[in-house]
Scaffold this motif. Structure first.
Motif, mmCIF file in Angstrom:
data_model
loop_
_atom_site.group_PDB
_atom_site.id
_atom_site.type_symbol
_atom_site.label_atom_id
_atom_site.label_comp_id
_atom_site.label_asym_id
_atom_site.label_seq_id
_atom_site.Cartn_x
_atom_site.Cartn_y
_atom_site.Cartn_z
ATOM 1 N N UNK A 708 0.647 -1.231 -0.090
ATOM 2 C CA UNK A 708 -0.007 0.053 0.084
ATOM 3 C C UNK A 708 0.629 1.315 -0.063
ATOM 4 N N UNK A 709 0.842 2.009 -0.951
ATOM 5 C CA UNK A 709 1.749 3.226 -0.973
ATOM 6 C C UNK A 709 0.769 4.541 -0.675
ATOM 7 N N UNK A 710 1.605 5.415 0.003
ATOM 8 C CA UNK A 710 0.887 6.705 0.498
ATOM 9 C C UNK A 710 1.692 7.863 0.331
ATOM 10 N N UNK A 711 1.415 8.663 -0.366
ATOM 11 C CA UNK A 711 2.505 9.854 -0.388
ATOM 12 C C UNK A 711 2.284 10.756 0.622
ATOM 13 N N UNK A 712 3.522 11.230 1.275
ATOM 14 C CA UNK A 712 3.652 12.171 2.327
ATOM 15 C C UNK A 712 3.448 13.564 1.742
ATOM 16 N N UNK A 713 2.608 14.280 2.032
ATOM 17 C CA UNK A 713 2.490 15.666 1.895
ATOM 18 C C UNK A 713 3.123 16.771 2.855
ATOM 19 N N UNK A 714 3.155 17.943 2.478
ATOM 20 C CA UNK A 714 3.652 19.092 3.244
ATOM 21 C C UNK A 714 2.766 18.985 4.580
ATOM 22 N N UNK A 715 3.085 19.702 5.602
ATOM 23 C CA UNK A 715 4.652 19.922 5.917
ATOM 24 C C UNK A 715 5.544 18.806 6.226
ATOM 25 N N UNK A 716 5.163 17.747 6.230
ATOM 26 C CA UNK A 716 5.999 16.408 6.592
ATOM 27 C C UNK A 716 7.267 16.419 5.784
ATOM 28 N N UNK A 717 7.028 16.967 4.466
ATOM 29 C CA UNK A 717 8.089 16.818 3.375
ATOM 30 C C UNK A 717 9.399 17.777 3.970
ATOM 31 N N UNK A 718 10.488 17.434 3.872
ATOM 32 C CA UNK A 718 11.674 17.928 4.325
ATOM 33 C C UNK A 718 12.575 18.877 3.488
ATOM 34 N N UNK A 719 12.387 18.364 2.275
ATOM 35 C CA UNK A 719 13.190 19.578 1.368
ATOM 36 C C UNK A 719 12.291 19.728 0.155
#
Length: 1672
Positions: A708-719
């Protein structure tokens, strides 16, 4: 004819020349040069003799006389007979042509001479002219036959004198032309067969005089006649002048014929049985008309039949059908087909057509092809192929319709479109390329005449045909921009099809030229041309293309790939066009790469130009450029070109993105069931700036049902350019995940970049686990080596808690990225030593274990109880944390580790003083700890540190005196800091002696020696051996004995008094440099006891005489001739071999006898051996490959018998020789059979030695000689520093002594063997080991022709106080460095302390701006030193302290700094090289504080500096209570930057407890200045407490009111001066007015300028005085 050439009289002088004469003179000189050219031909007249007719009419007969070359003056010797009129051209008084006229009035023969004088060479030409009476005339015609309605015939009159000479000209004389009666005609009437025409009617171009005469209705000496109908006619002419009425008229008879001819009109060859049909045609007024049969005026006849091979046969060769004009061949032979005129009178006409018919046998067949006529054809073309029949003489035979020919054309290659009945004519189309053979065969001749005998037919005929593809030139056309500056475009035209061998041609070579290789050259001339490539095998086949050279009107960047990865290149295709003004059609140029392009980027640093200036065309563009992506971002690139004053540009956007890569995992991700892996991808294309909606990114899987694939959105995105996905394992298995990122194609980016990267995702059961402590590595230290050693017992700290790390592996020993779904249980074997607070928990910590991939590790804290011991820690996997059907397989699911709890490491000793000597090796022990340490020192270059891991100790070797702290880090234990040891390295400072100085003889006292270092600290006595410490007595009245028991810091001796007297005792030591230290001398007095001396005496008698020795031979074998003895011990060998016994007896005088017996052997010498006993000692591990140059060698020759026994004596005569005599000097030694050789040159010498009487008994040894001193100093220049070295040592392992022949050339330190080349010349360096060897090497020092200077390109100079020292480097000579050889520490020390090579170099600097009136030496201090690290000389430039005036003057200086160096021995600057060093002046500000108030809450900070410094200024407040606005520049004062400062809250500023500053800094100059900002405490002070003149002047209204109230200008001025006296200005700096430059000078006084006035100054004045400041 050439005249005599007599010179003429001199002309007028230059001063009197008219313009016309000057022009003539110039022309004469030009002609003279032409005549003097090599190979110039002689001049002459075209007609040397002329005959003119006499005439009494008014019109004269002219004649044109012309010379071949030159310019002449003309005259006639008899102007009454002939006159001459020159024909002048271009206004000059000479000519090449002249017209002659007959002027004679007497009807007799008269003559004159025409003389022509060449004006340059003065040569004379001659023409004889005669005038005579016409005696007769005649008509001249090129033919006497005319054709009806054909072109007219020209008739001309020729006149003759009485002697038959032809007159040269009859031009202008009048004649009468008539058609006369034909006396030969039966009727005798005037002929109507011809007519006389005028030239004007016939549209012919006659001579000019004829045209004039025709206009007057007169006839001249030439006319035209034209035929009207067939028949004969007579033309008559007479002279019209009455004087010549007696001259008979001339007549000519002409025949008028029809222009008829046979078709075919040539001779015809027929085969027996074939036929030919003739046709008859006539030409009327240029048009051909066929005549029908029967003919009106003619008949056809076959005549003169000649039958071949049978003379008796009188039959016909061919038959003629008169009605159809068909001739049929019946027999071999020939006959004539004749035209016969039906009119009997016309049968004699020779102009009627006829032909010959040959009847022959067939010989062979042939082919022809049209068009082209060559058997090299082209696919797709239509050709006519004809089959021809030839007789045996290779004459082509006419093929009639009754002939049958068969032809074979392969259908694969030809398509037959038309074929005649007889098979001789074929129309074919080629359909395929290749080589093919066609064939033809004459099969039969169909004849209805049975009497015709059949003939033998020829065989099959074949023809090879080559068919090629059509010739096509690529591209379709070529267009180039007009480039009149001399640059030509060259374009290689590509050719397809054809045979491959072509000839090239251009229709307009001024526009375009083409080479034999198909390279088109064009661009200088506008226009167009056609280039044609013709096939050499068949020129009819060709390909062509148009070439255009046009004006450039438009430039365009073609859409292509616009985004690229950093580090990659983008090729930018550029198209340029010519726009047709009428049709607006755009023609794209094929090549425009020679045009100069200007490229501009709106941002710098994102892209860089690649291979700037190299442009190349492509298939769809005429030029291109490359840019390289350097950093992340996008730019707008503008490419422009200016041609003929017109500016054209085109822009496009390009983007650079970071490389796409998988950050985590790098390649493979491994997780347990129901665990998550956070995958991170970085880089890749960014959203296209012009169309961001086309951006996409996706992560796809092969088996979507297992994860199962889930994209991590902002603000968890580090760069910003990182893309994170959480991948959850749902089922076991392995698959590939693909991440794609990029933009969809769009209008502005038709080929966008799309990047993809793949990783493997594995979900599996755990198979094994491991537990290890977590090690904290100090910065810069190496990691703990324990995990690599796999030790069973792992040390951990017993004083602090330890973090244990759990790693889980699958069955392939791969580490899991996440195993958080597992249930774990921890256990300690001895909880009294260590325990866990929570045995079932684990903290998952992300960590990079060195592979670049971040994995989750399980961390558990082990609590220590500060007790040393051993404990076993275990962990077990109890299954998955969630209920599921997943069951762990029966594999090991536990791990254990045995830990050793230890204390922290300590260093022993903690404090020490070490003697500074290279042989000292001090050992420090490391106690406790893990056993794995990292050792550092607080100071470098004081000691050499060697960490001995096996002994758990540190060895220190001193280098320089100093104090340092030894830091020991435990790599495998976590503790608060390093273990420390403090040590001092010291040299010898003082020696101390402690003893009792008065001793009774025979008694002993204690002597104590101590050596003191820095701070009077004593050295331990173990260092005394390195100091060569010894005690020295002035006399031997006492003795010294070293005691066995010693303390640590002294050396104790027992001094025993031996003799009464006084002596001196001193202690002596030497340091590592050989310097001698001596203690203070101690006087020692030995006094005697009271006793009798001597107490006892013994006398011994003396022995006299010596023993008597005798010898004799007892026995000889085989006889007595083996050896002889003379009775005194001298033995002589006999002539035969054998043995003997010798008895020797010694008789002592006191009666003791001794006898010995010795065997003596005499044998022949069997062989000899030569050897050298030289002893050389080298450093450990070093060997010598040859003898050292300069060494003395001793060769010893030894002789042996046949069993290898060495002879004690012999009488062999030896002969010695060398293969070359320039390497060794050899001679006999001081003992028998020894030789001494001196090595004088490098090389190998073969030494040979043999017995003269027995040449076979010989020995040969090679002796190799080489340099033993390194390095090779062949190419040495003044300034070179050479560290000489040798491997040679003495027997004690000590080096020898260095010596130099000429110290002024090569200054040398004789202790260490290092030298500095100080002047040109030759010097010899020696290394002497006394008693062993003295070797040498020659050094040639060359003069340094040029000093080479360099510096680090990214560095620059600035005058900022305390800025970094600037360096530029100097090398002498051509080697690039000035250091030769490998230097030891002692040599390096000698270079820096003794030799001082930097004294050779003088460094200089100077400002490049000569208008700057400041010497660089006032700003900078420059000196030289020699860098051992780089091996070059260095000039150090250091900033001096500068005054405020100097800083201000330099702040606006636009200059660089010249740096150069010279050798101190050189007195001139010949060959001097200077380098230009960038100089960035420090900005200047003299404001120390800024005072603000309620009423004046805005102030200004003013900074002087150059533009590039001001651009990099950073101005910001230390507190948010202040706001600094953006920089503004003064339009009146260049280099002045103003920063407005505003108070946000004045109350807050007043209440600030700490000071507030405006910080001003610049990264270029390294400056940082703080201006204090404070609030005024009194409201009345607002008018004076200001830091700038502008603020002060802003309150001029209040001052003005005060002036009005006081009502006295003088009083106001005094009050104002008193007010100023209360203000202390520091400093007051005068800024010059606008008329004076700000740079180039600086103020030398601190007196305040009188620039204050009671009136508010204008803006210009305020800007001049901005630097005035106030200190409160």
């Amino acid at each position: 004819m050439t005249g005599s050439g007599t010179p003429g009289p001199p002309g007028p002088g230059p001063a009197s020349c008219s313009p016309r004469h000057r022009l003539l003179l110039l022309l004469l000189l030009l002609l003279l040069l032409l005549l003097l050219l090599p190979g110039a031909l002689a001049n002459k007249l075209k007609v040397p003799q002329v005959l003119l007719p006499f005439s009494r009419e008014s019109g004269r007969v002219p004649f044109l006389l012309e010379a071949q070359r030159g310019c002449y003056t003309w005259r006639s010797t008899h102007p009454d007979v002939v006159t001459v009129e020159p024909l002048y051209e271009n206004g000059i008084l000479c000519s090449q042509k002249a017209v002659l006229f007959a002027e004679s009035t007497q009807p007799i023969r008269l003559s004159s001479i025409i003389l022509a004088r060449e004006i340059v060479t003065d040569h004379e030409l001659r023409c004889d002219v005669k005038v005579d009476v016409i005696d007769s005339i005649e008509i001249i015609s090129r033919t006497r036959e005319l054709y009806v309605d054909d072109s007219p015939l020209e008739l001309m009159v020729r006149a003759l004198d009485a002697e038959g000479n032809t007159f040269s000209s009859l031009a202008g004389m009048m004649f009468e032309w008539n058609i006369a009666k034909d006396n030969e005609s039966s009727r005798g009437e005037l002929s109507n067969k011809i007519r006389i025409l005028k030239y004007s009617d016939a549209e012919y171009s006659p001579p000019a005089y004829v045209t004039e005469m025709e206009k007057e209705g007169k006839q001249g000496d030439i006319i035209l006649v034209s035929g009207i109908r067939t028949g004969a006619a007579v033309v008559k002419v007479r002279i019209l002048e009455p004087f010549y009425k007696k001259v008979a008229a001339a007549i000519i008879r002409l025949l008028v014929l029809e222009n008829v001819f046979l078709v075919p009109s040539h001779d015809v060859y027929l085969l027996v049985g074939t036929y030919i049909k003739y046709r008859v045609a006539k030409m009327v007024q240029g048009r051909v008309t066929e005549m029908g049969f029967p003919l009106e005026h003619y008949t056809l006849e076959l005549q003169n039949h000649k039958v071949a091979h049978n003379e008796s046969f009188s039959g016909k060769v061919a038959l003629l059908d008169e009605k159809t004009a068909v001739v049929t061949a019946i027999h071999l032979g020939q006959t004539n087909l004749i035209f016969v005129h039906k009119n009997v009178h016309m049968r004699s006409v020779s102009g009627l057509p006829n032909c010959t018919i040959y009847v022959v046998q067939p010989g062979f067949l042939g082919f022809t092809v049209q068009p082209g006529g060559r058997w090299s054809l082209e696919v797709g073309q239509v050709y006519v192929i004809t089959v021809e029949v030839f007789d045996k003489s290779s004459t082509k035979v006419y093929i009639s319709d009754n002939v049958r020919l068969t032809c074979q054309f392969p259908m694969e290659y030809f398509e037959e479109q038309l074929t005649t009945v007889n098979g001789s004519y074929h129309v074919v189309k080629t359909v395929k390329d290749g080589v093919v053979v066609i064939s033809a065969c004459l099969t039969s001749i169909l004849s209805q005449n049975k009497n015709i005998q059949p003939i033998k037919l020829p065989g099959l005929h074949q023809q090879e045909v080559k068919i090629y593809l059509p010739i096509k030139l690529t591209p379709n056309y070529l267009a180039f921009p007009h480039h009149p500056m001399g640059m030509l475009y060259r374009y290689k035209v590509q050719v397809e099809g054809g045979s491959g061998n072509f000839t090239w041609a251009s229709s307009n070579e001024t526009v375009a030229m083409v080479t034999t290789k198909g390279v088109v050259t064009a661009g200088q001339v506008r226009g167009n041309s056609t280039v044609v490539a013709r096939d050499v095998q068949n020129p009819f086949r060709y390909g062509e293309m148009k070439i255009y050279v046009l004006k450039l009107n438009k430039i365009e960047l073609l859409p292509y790939r616009a985004d690229v990865e950093i580090g990659q290149l983008i090729e930018i295709p550029i198209a340029m066009y010519h726009i047709n003004k009428e049709t607006r059609e755009a023609i794209a140029f094929s090549d425009c790469s020679l045009l100069s392009l200007d490229l501009h980027m709106d941002k710098q640093g994102v892209f860089t130009l690649f291979k700037e200036g190299i442009q190349r065309p492509g298939p769809k563009h005429c030029s291109s450029t490359h840019i390289a992506a350097a950093s992340l971002g996008h730019i707008l690139l503008t490419v422009s070109v200016t041609e003929y004053g017109e500016y054209m540009e085109s822009s496009a956007t390009f983007a650079a993105y970071e490389p796409l890569k998988a950050i985590n995992p790098v390649e493979v991700a491994l997780v347990t069931w129901n665990s998550v892996k956070e995958t991170v991808f970085e880089g890749g294309p960014r959203p296209w700036i012009l169309e961001p909606s086309q951006f996409f990114l996706e992560l796809t899987a092969e088996k979507t049902e297992k994860i199962e694939i889930t994209q991590v959105r902002l603000p968890a995105k580090r760069k910003q350019n990182q893309y994170i996905y959480r991948v959850l394992c749902l089922d076991l298995g392995e698959q590939v995940l693909t991440f794609r990122i990029g933009n969809h194609p769009a209008v502005l980016n038709p080929s966008p970049a799309v990047e993809a990267v793949q990783v493997r995702f594995i979900c599996a059961h755990p198979a094994s686990m491991s537990v290890a402590p977590v090690y904290t590595v100090p910065p810069g230290a190496q990691p703990c080596p324990l995990p690599q050693h796999n030790k069973q017992l792992i040390p951990v700290s017993s004083l602090r808690d330890t973090v244990l790390e759990l790693s889980v592996f699958d069955e392939h020993k791969r580490k899991f990225d996440n195993f958080s779904s597992l249930m774990l249980e921890w256990k300690s074997s001895n909880e009294s030593l260590a325990h866990f607070e929570n045995y079932n928990s684990v903290e998952m910590v992300a960590k990079d274990d060195g592979s670049g991939q971040t994995r989750l590790h399980g961390h558990q804290i082990l609590k220590a109880h500060q007790i040393k011991g051993t404990v076993v820690i275990g962990v077990r996997c109890a299954g998955y944390s969630e209920e599921s059907s997943k069951v762990l397989p029966s594999l090991p699911k536990s791990a254990a580790v045995e830990l050793l709890l230890v204390d922290d490491v300590t260093v022993l000793p903690e404090n020490a003083t070490i003697y500074n000597h290279p042989d000292v090796k001090e050992i420090f022990s490391l106690v406790e700890g893990s056993g794995y340490f990292s050792v550092n020192s607080s100071e470098q270059d004081i000691v050499t540190i060697i960490y001995m891991e096996a002994e758990s100790s540190v060895q220190l070797v001193p280098i320089h005196p100093g104090f340092l702290t030894l830091e020991v880090y435990d790599l495998c234990l976590a503790f608060l800091g390093p273990a420390l040891a403090h040590l001092r390295v010291s040299d010898i400072q003082e020696l101390e002696l402690d003893l009792i100085d008065k001793v009774e003889i025979g008694k002993s006292v204690l002597v104590t020696v101590r050596v003191l270092g820095s701070s009077k600290r004593p050295f331990r006595n173990k260092y005394f051996r390195n100091m060569e410490l010894k005690l020295q007595l002035a006399s031997a009245i006492v003795t010294l004995t070293l005691m066995e028991e010693q303390d640590k810091y002294s050396e104790n001796y027992i001094l025993r008094a031996v003799t009464v007297g006084q002596t001196t005792l001193v202690a002596i030591a030497r340091d590592k440099m050989g310097r001698k230290f001596t203690s203070a001398p101690r006087q020692i007095e030995v006094f005697p006891p009271f006793k009798l001396v001597p107490e006892k005496m013994t006398l011994i008698g003396r022995r006299e005489g010596a023993a008597f020795v005798s010898s004799r031979v007892l026995k000889c074998f085989p006889n007595s001739s083996v050896i002889e003895e003379d009775g005194e011990g001298l033995l002589k060998a006999g002539s035969i071999a054998g043995t003997a016994v010798l008895e020797v007896t010694s008789v002592e005088p006191f009666g003791v006898n001794q006898t010995t017996i010795t065997a003596v052997q005499v044998a022949p010498v069997t062989y000899l051996r030569m050897s050298s006993q030289s002893k050389l000692y080298t450093a450990q591990g070093r060997t010598l490959s040859a003898f050292p140059l300069g060494m003395s060698l001793t060769f010893t020759v030894q002789f042996y018998n046949r069993i290898g026994e060495k002879f004690h004596t012999h009488n062999t005569q030896l002969y010695l020789a060398l293969n070359r005599d320039d390497l060794l000097l050899i001679g006999p030694g001081n003992r028998n059979y020894t030789y001494v050789a001196q090595a004088v040159n490098r090389g190998v010498t073969l030494v040979g030695l043999w017995d003269r009487r027995h040449p076979g008994m010989a020995d040969y040894i090679p002796v190799a000689v080489e340099h033993a001193i390194e390095p090779d100093a062949k190419l040495t220049f003044v300034g070179d520093v050479i560290c000489f070295s040798t491997h040679l040592l003495n027997q004690n392992g000590e080096p020898g002594i260095w010596m130099i022949s000429t110290d002024s050339i090569l200054q040398t330190d004789t202790v260490t063997g290092v030298g500095v080349a100080r002047s040109p010349g030759i010097a010899t360096i020696f290394h002497d080991i006394p008693g062993l060897v003295k070797t040498y090497r020659e050094v040639v020092v060359n003069a340094s022709s040029r000093l080479t200077l360099s510096y680090y390109l990214k560095t620059y100079l600035t005058n900022t106080p305390n800025s970094t020292v600037f360096k530029f480097f100097i090398t002498t000579g051509r080697n690039g460095v000035n250091l030769k050889g490998s230097c030891t520490p002692s040599q390096a020390s000698a270079i820096t302390t003794i030799l001082l090579p930097e004294t050779l170099i003088l460094c200089h600097i100077q400002f490049s701006n000569t208008s700057l009136d400041i010497p660089a030496s006032k700003v900078f201090h420059v000196h030289s030193y020699f860098s051992m690290e780089k091996g070059v000389y260095v000039c150090l430039i250091k900033v001096r302290p500068q005054s405020e005036e100097l800083l201000q003057a330099l702040s606006l200086a636009d200059t660089s700094v010249y740096g150069w160096a010279t050798l101190i021995s050189e007195h001139s600057k010949n060959g001097m090289q200077r380098i230009l060093i960038p100089f960035i002046p420090a900005f200047y500000i003299n404001q120390s504080e800024l005072v603000l108030s309620h009423k004046r809450d805005i102030g200004e900070i003013r900074v002087l500096g150059v533009d590039r410094v001001l651009e990099k200024l950073e101005v910001f407040p230390s507190s948010p209570v202040l706001v600094v606005s953006g920089q503004s520049h003064s339009s009146l004062t260049p280099g002045l930057a103003i920063y407005p400062v505003r108070v946000v809250n004045f109350t807050s500023l007043q209440q600030m407890t700490s000071p507030v500053f405006i910080n001003i800094s610049c990264v270029l100059t390294g400056q940082s200045v703080a201006v204090l900002v404070r609030a005024s405490k009194k409201s009345g002070a607002d008018q004076c407490e200001d830091s700038g003149v502008l603020q002060f002047m802003g309150s001029y209204q209040i001052l003005f009111t005060l002036f009005v109230v006081l009502a006295s200008t003088a009083f106001i001025f005094l009050a104002y001066s008193a007010f100023l006296n209360k203000i202390q200005t520091v400093p007051v700096v005068y800024v010059p007015t606008l008329g004076a430059p700000l740079t180039g000078s600086y103020a030398s006084t601190r007196s305040p300028p009188p620039f204050l006035s009671p009136q508010p100054p204008p803006a210009q004045s305020r800007l001049q005085h901005w630097l005035w400041s106030i200190k409160h």
